[in-house]
Design an enzyme around this catalytic site. Structure first.
Site, mmCIF file in Angstrom:
data_model
loop_
_atom_site.group_PDB
_atom_site.id
_atom_site.type_symbol
_atom_site.label_atom_id
_atom_site.label_comp_id
_atom_site.label_asym_id
_atom_site.label_seq_id
_atom_site.Cartn_x
_atom_site.Cartn_y
_atom_site.Cartn_z
ATOM 1 N N ASN A 7 0.885 -1.167 0.000
ATOM 2 C CA ASN A 7 0.000 0.000 0.000
ATOM 3 C C ASN A 7 0.920 1.213 0.000
ATOM 4 O OD1 ASN A 7 -1.790 2.074 0.445
ATOM 5 N ND2 ASN A 7 -2.752 1.164 2.249
ATOM 6 N N ARG A 97 -2.507 -2.243 -3.539
ATOM 7 C CA ARG A 97 -3.709 -1.422 -3.392
ATOM 8 C C ARG A 97 -3.581 -0.261 -4.368
ATOM 9 N NH1 ARG A 97 -4.787 3.491 0.154
ATOM 10 N NH2 ARG A 97 -7.044 3.708 0.117
ATOM 11 N N HIS A 187 -12.785 3.034 -0.254
ATOM 12 C CA HIS A 187 -12.780 2.052 0.841
ATOM 13 C C HIS A 187 -13.456 0.748 0.414
ATOM 14 C CE1 HIS A 187 -12.560 5.500 4.029
ATOM 15 N NE2 HIS A 187 -11.343 5.098 3.680
ATOM 16 N N ARG A 248 -11.259 15.886 6.713
ATOM 17 C CA ARG A 248 -12.124 16.192 5.577
ATOM 18 C C ARG A 248 -13.507 16.612 6.059
ATOM 19 N NH1 ARG A 248 -10.564 10.696 2.992
ATOM 20 N NH2 ARG A 248 -8.564 11.142 1.982
ATOM 21 N N GLU A 393 -8.028 -5.351 4.910
ATOM 22 C CA GLU A 393 -7.851 -5.095 3.484
ATOM 23 C C GLU A 393 -6.661 -5.862 2.924
ATOM 24 O OE1 GLU A 393 -8.842 -0.627 2.667
ATOM 25 O OE2 GLU A 393 -8.222 -0.824 4.771
#
Length: 412
Positions: A7, A97, A187, A248, A393
């Site tokens: 990742n 990823r 996601h 965010r 993940e």
């Protein structure tokens, strides 16, 4: 088969080596061989690695780029300090990823020149992420050679099943036709894992599944899942839309951008940066984007803005749950994942407050007992169960990589 999972960020690299195969899929015996992360690539990088269940070892190293970081971690894997692998030949494939696959990549794929061009073409959709993901792919090819298979697992792929009514914005349709302006969602690998794991835990068939998943971390998103497929999700054209997050803003009136730009003398790009990096929990509290610190401030000092940040965070999540209940005609379960979702019982309880009408309740003792561990936290017999399911993940990327390399169909 040992799968190296990467990742890659602009100046970071998180990795795991996972030993997996079809038998592991069936009985959950996948083995974590090693894992770690490298930060501040481009200078004196900081690294933290761990082999198996051993203690983490940490240090610094001058790593000028991602290729140097990949070389460094591979040397550690086979060297005397790590020793997790006997040789690099034991790495059967590498899974990456990749944040954005646009409309082209709707499932995990083996990486060849055509796929590389496709990822490059989506850079304008994910300018901060896809270039870094490409750096990781090129670094592995340079270090391990072209013979080692590489697979791209896309964050957006799980959401390719969204119907038009969910992914289209109410703007001129020509903007979608010309520029592919639409909801993509992110996601996806996390939501897909939680969906799969809930079915496994409850013995529910894919076709009968109807759940809402909440991935709550520094980035946050909600997903409505029916029949094992994503029907709607809170993140949109970019990861900025939807829930309140660490830095965010989530949903905001688009007219606010021009208004702030005029009042503050900022460019549109600067306003977008403000909404991405200076808003959310950090912007409201003025303290931090770390939910643990906000909960402590609210509890120990009754800090008004810390409490406000938590309340807004939970309120926005509750509204999305309500909208997805309406979209699906109810749900059988609500599943929490991500750093906050897995480790903050107080936040889970606040989000579920007021949802009793939908059969959603939290058992206080069960909720408190499930910190960072899997299990049901709703009372026995609840109409809509509430679960904590730590996401994985990396495991899903490793399994997808194995499937692609061996030609096994991956069902999204």
């Amino acid at each position: 088969m040992n799968i190296l999972v990467l990742n890659v960020g602009s100046s970071s690299l998180k990795w795991q080596v996972i030993d997996t195969d079809e038998q592991c899929f069936a009985d959950n015996t996948d083995r974590r061989v090693a894992r770690g992360q490298v930060e501040r690539i481009g200078g004196e990088a900081v690294w933290s690695f761990r082999a198996g269940d051993g203690e983490s070892v940490k240090g610094t190293a001058p790593l000028r780029d991602h290729r140097a970081a990949v070389e460094f971690l591979l040397q550690w894997l086979v060297g005397p300090e790590g020793g997790a692998l006997g040789s690099l030949a034991e790495i059967g494939a590498v899974g990456h990823r990749v944040v954005h696959g646009g409309e082209r990549f709707v499932r995990s794929v083996g990486i060849d020149e055509q796929v590389l061009r496709g990822i490059e073409e989506t850079i304008e959709l994910a300018p901060l992420h896809n270039p870094a993901n490409l750096k990781g792919i090129h670094a592995v090819r340079a270090v391990l050679g072209a013979a080692v298979p590489q697979v791209a697992v896309f964050d957006t792929a799980f959401h390719h099943t969204l119907p038009e009514r969910a992914f289209l914005y109410a703007i001129p349709y020509s903007l979608y036709r010309r520029h592919r302006v639409r909801r993509y969602g992110f996601h996806g690998t996390s939501h897909r894992y939680v969906s799969y794991r809930w079915r496994q835990l409850t013995g529910t068939t894919r076709e009968a599944q109807r759940i809402i998943t909440l991935h709550l971390g520094n980035g946050c998103s909600a997903c409505a899942i029916a029949g094992g497929e994503s029907l709607d999700t809170s993140m949109g054209f970019t990861p900025l839309e939807g829930l309140v997050m660490g830095t965010r803003s989530g949903d905001v009136d688009p007219a606010v951008l021009d208004y702030i730009a005029q009042k503050e003398g900022l460019s549109l790009a600067e306003v977008e940066m403000l909404l991405n990096k200076q808003s959310g929990l950090l912007g409201i509290s003025g303290l931090t984007n770390d939910m643990r610190e906000l909960l402590a401030e609210a509890r120990e000092h009754d800090d008004r803005r810390a409490r406000l940040a938590i309340e807004i965070f939970c309120y926005r999540a509750r509204k999305y749950i309500g909208s997805y209940l309406a979209a699906m005609g109810g749900a059988d379960a609500l599943c929490f994942a991500g750093g906050i979702g897995e480790n903050a019982p107080a936040v889970r309880a606040m989000i579920c407050e007021g949802l009793e009408f939908a059969g959603i309740q939290v058992d206080a003792s069960a909720n408190a007992a499930h910190v960072g561990r899997e299990g049901r936290i709703s009372p026995e017999g609840a109409r809509t169960e509430v679960w904590v399911i730590p996401t994985d993940e990396e495991l899903l990327i490793a399994r997808d990589t194995y499937r692609v390399v061996h030609g096994i169909e991956t069902r999204y």
